[in-house]
Scaffold this active site. Structure first.
Site, PDB file in Angstrom:
ATOM      1  N   ASP A  54     -25.007  -9.699 -21.519  1.00  0.00           N
ATOM      2  CA  ASP A  54     -24.347  -9.455 -22.805  1.00  0.00           C
ATOM      3  C   ASP A  54     -22.844  -9.491 -22.618  1.00  0.00           C
ATOM      4  O   ASP A  54     -22.322  -9.496 -21.499  1.00  0.00           O
ATOM      5  CB  ASP A  54     -24.826  -8.152 -23.454  1.00  0.00           C
ATOM      6  N   ILE A  55     -22.134  -9.545 -23.730  1.00  0.00           N
ATOM      7  CA  ILE A  55     -20.680  -9.717 -23.722  1.00  0.00           C
ATOM      8  C   ILE A  55     -20.021  -8.365 -23.532  1.00  0.00           C
ATOM      9  O   ILE A  55     -20.334  -7.390 -24.229  1.00  0.00           O
ATOM     10  CB  ILE A  55     -20.220 -10.358 -25.042  1.00  0.00           C
ATOM     11  N   GLU A  81     -25.449  -8.996 -29.155  1.00  0.00           N
ATOM     12  CA  GLU A  81     -24.640  -9.776 -28.218  1.00  0.00           C
ATOM     13  C   GLU A  81     -25.371 -10.044 -26.909  1.00  0.00           C
ATOM     14  O   GLU A  81     -24.761 -10.480 -25.930  1.00  0.00           O
ATOM     15  CB  GLU A  81     -23.315  -9.049 -27.944  1.00  0.00           C
TER      16      GLU A  81
END
Length: 679
Positions: free
Chosen positions: A558-559, A601
């Site tokens: 994920d970001i 995300e």
């Protein structure tokens, strides 16, 4: 006729009452003035009634005749005559009418008018007593009660009308579905009748449309998905096909222009979405019981400006449909329109089977094909049965709209044409494509057929080019070449045009099917596979790995600090970050790798035939690529990093849940270790 008869009867009753009133005055020895006044007012009343009937025959006189009768009654009572009013019943009829027309204020004014008239009449006739007082009190009480009841009823009716108007104003407009070719034929009604041809037609049409409504049902997930089609030479629409959770579907449902829920859609030919549907579900016509429907989408099926029917989805949830659902339904609607047009072509071919038996076979096979290559192969295979030629060249347009040679038949010589761009301004094929009109040349001329670089085509003489249509523009071209002079006569023109039209519709159907398929398995924002498709692919990969004995790995990332992007820069920048990351990852994957958006995300990558060590190398490569390529919007730079967790089959788990859990735990450790790393 009935209205005039009713009004005439009404006049007879009024005239009878006046005659009785005049006789009463004779019997009570009233004065000549009294009788004369009654007769004059009666004559005036009848004269005005006659004028209204003669010049305004559609006017509704019933609300106004009692008022004229009252005006006639008042002078008779004031000047003497009956001891009691001969027209008391007129008041009870007139009060509700006044309330409906003028409201409370008008009713109050009218009551005052009646009281003054009756008291004046009683005063002149000297009959003010207890009976008179009771009669007037009862009259006032009844008038108030009737007026109150009618006023409330009128108010509720107005509220309902306003609510319906609000529903119509909440509509959201979709673009008109794509139109299709072969506009001259008439769609035979698909509603089952006595004739076997109609029943067979419906069965065939059901086979074509049923897969589409199944995809609608599974993708949008409504409570019911319904298709109505127009009946031939009628303004009504019948229930053609549905899928529903309800056991109370009316198979014989019919929609007309007078059906309130659909009236606006039929008139405006625009889609309607209502996420606050408050009416009884039976008003939708296809339910026999109120199913507590709270959201509905009605999409008109339009071919040019002609309304062919509706596609309807409903839900028991409030706000049950989103903008994405509308876009999906738009694609499905276009697919239904294309299928309907394809069916028209099929049905027409059956009518003229002696001439178009081969075309019927082509249409049948095209209707079963949903891939562009398959459709083009069918065309190439069966086209020789329609027309004699020596070379068939199929031209399609690329993403930029420019024509190129897609396939040839026979393709053994190639003629330096495969995948070559068509010369728009300097070739015969380019002329057909540019003008969107067919072209027949009986013999070879100096103008090249396709390009200046074409080779080996000097032996061909006759040229026949037919554009492939979508709406009013060319999306391709079917070209036939022959070594004979004047090989393509006018008699051979119609079947070839029909073949091109069939292929156009089938090609559009294949393109729409591909878009629909992509829409149902991909995430609309990032273009990655969605969560549902990821789960299917992961399960399939586990099954494959168990059979082969080879490992595979799962990456989850994920970001980093994604919430800050949304908080500091807004959700639009957040969306751009998601698309930016997806673009980088997709460009650097192998063809066998599977990239999906897990949620929010978070993303996942399935790496077939990849060990733990190989997966860690791939993950680090992905991390570095993302770190080195920040998001740039205009002059603003947004650095982006990701944290990645890795799990491998079978050492970290042998089912979906176990592998995902291990990858998620590894991702959590990466975050704990400072983010922007692989674990």
């Amino acid at each position: 006729m009935k209205q005039r008869l009713l009004l005439s009867s009404y006049f007879v009753v009024l005239l009878s009452l006046y005659i009785l009133s005049c006789l009463g005055k004779f019997l009570l020895t009233s004065s000549a003035i009294t009788i004369f006044a009654g007769l004059v007012i009666t004559a005036v009343l009848l004269f005005f009634s006659y004028i209204l009937l003669k010049y305004i025959p559609k006017v509704n006189l019933l609300p106004w005749l009692p008022l004229l009768a009252l005006l006639a009654n008042i002078p008779i009572q004031i000047t003497g005559g009956f001891p009691l009013s001969a027209f008391s019943i007129v008041y009870f009829f007139l009060i509700p009418v006044i309330v409906l027309i003028t409201g409370k204020k008008g009713a109050i004014f009218f009551l005052i008018f009646v009281l003054v008239a009756e008291i004046a009449s009683a005063f002149f006739t000297k009959r003010i007593n207890l009976n008179f007082g009771v009669s007037i009190s009862v009259l006032i009480f009844l008038a108030i009660m009737i007026g109150y009841f009618l006023e409330n009823s009128k108010k509720k009716l107005q509220e309902l009308e306003e609510r319906l108007k609000g529903i119509e104003k909440s509509t959201s407009v979709l673009s008109t579905p794509a139109n299709t070719t072969d506009r001259t034929e008439v769609l035979t009604t698909l509603k089952s009748k006595v004739g076997n041809s109609d029943i067979k037609a419906r069965e065939k049409m059901t086979q074509l449309i049923e897969p589409i409504i199944n995809v609608i049902y599974e993708t949008i997930q409504p409570f019911s998905a319904v298709i109505f089609l127009k009946e031939e030479k009628k303004d009504s629409f019948f229930l053609f096909l549905y899928r529903s959770h309800s056991a109370y579907i009316n198979n014989k449902a019919v929609i007309t222009g007078k059906t309130g829920t659909y009236n606006w859609v039929i008139k405006e030919k625009q889609p309607l979405i209502n996420n606050q549907f408050l009416l009884d579900a039976r008003l939708l016509e296809y339910y026999t019981k109120d199913e507590n429907i709270r959201s509905i989408i009605i999409l008109p099926l339009l071919e040019e400006s002609e309304l062919l029917g509706f596609t309807i989805c409903d839900s028991k949830k409030e706000n049950g449909f989103t903008w994405h659902d509308k876009e999906k339904l738009k694609v499905f609607g276009n697919l239904i329109i294309s299928t309907l047009s394809l069916f028209k072509s099929l049905y027409w071919a059956q009518w003229d089977a002696n001439r178009y038996s081969a075309l019927h076979e082509i249409a049948k096979r095209l209707s079963q094909s949903l891939h562009k290559d398959t459709v083009s192969n069918i065309l190439i295979e069966l086209a020789p049965q329609i027309c004699d030629f020596d070379l068939l060249v199929l031209i399609l347009s690329d993403d930029s709209g420019k024509p190129f040679v897609y396939k040839l038949s026979p393709d053994k010589d190639n003629y330096n044409l495969k995948n070559s761009k068509i010369l728009i301004d300097g070739s015969l094929a380019g002329l057909v494509f540019q003008n969107n009109q067919l072209l027949i040349k009986s013999r070879k001329i100096k103008t090249p057929f396709f390009t200046k670089q074409e080779k080996g085509l000097t032996e061909f003489q006759s040229f026949f080019g037919v554009p492939l249509h979508k709406d009013d523009r060319a999306i391709g071209e079917l070209v036939l070449l022959s070594k004979k002079i004047s090989a393509f006569s006018l008699k051979k023109k119609a079947p070839v045009i029909f073949l091109a039209d069939l292929f156009s519709v089938a090609l559009e159907k294949a393109n729409l099917y591909q878009k629909t398929k992509e829409l149902s398995i991909t995430d609309g924002l990032t273009g990655a596979f969605n969560h549902k498709h990821f789960q299917k692919k992961l399960k399939k990969e586990i099954w494959r790995a168990k059979r082969s004995g080879n490992p595979f790995s799962l990456l989850m990332f994920d970001i980093d600090h994604f919430k800050k992007f949304n908080d500091n820069y807004g959700h639009q920048i957040g969306d751009e970050v998601l698309k930016h990351i997806s673009g980088i990852v997709k460009k650097n994957l192998r063809k066998i790798d599977i990239f999906a958006r897990y949620g929010g995300e978070e993303f996942v990558i399935i790496l077939p035939e990849t060990s733990k060590q190989g997966a860690l190398v791939a993950a680090e490569k992905t991390r570095l690529l993302i770190e080195k390529k920040p998001l740039i919007i205009k002059d603003d730079i947004y650095p982006v990093t990701v944290s990645i967790g890795c799990a491998t089959f079978p050492e970290d788990g042998e089912d979906n849940n176990a592998l995902i859990k291990k990858a998620d735990e590894a991702l959590y450790r990466a975050k704990q270790d400072g983010r922007n790393c692989v674990r």
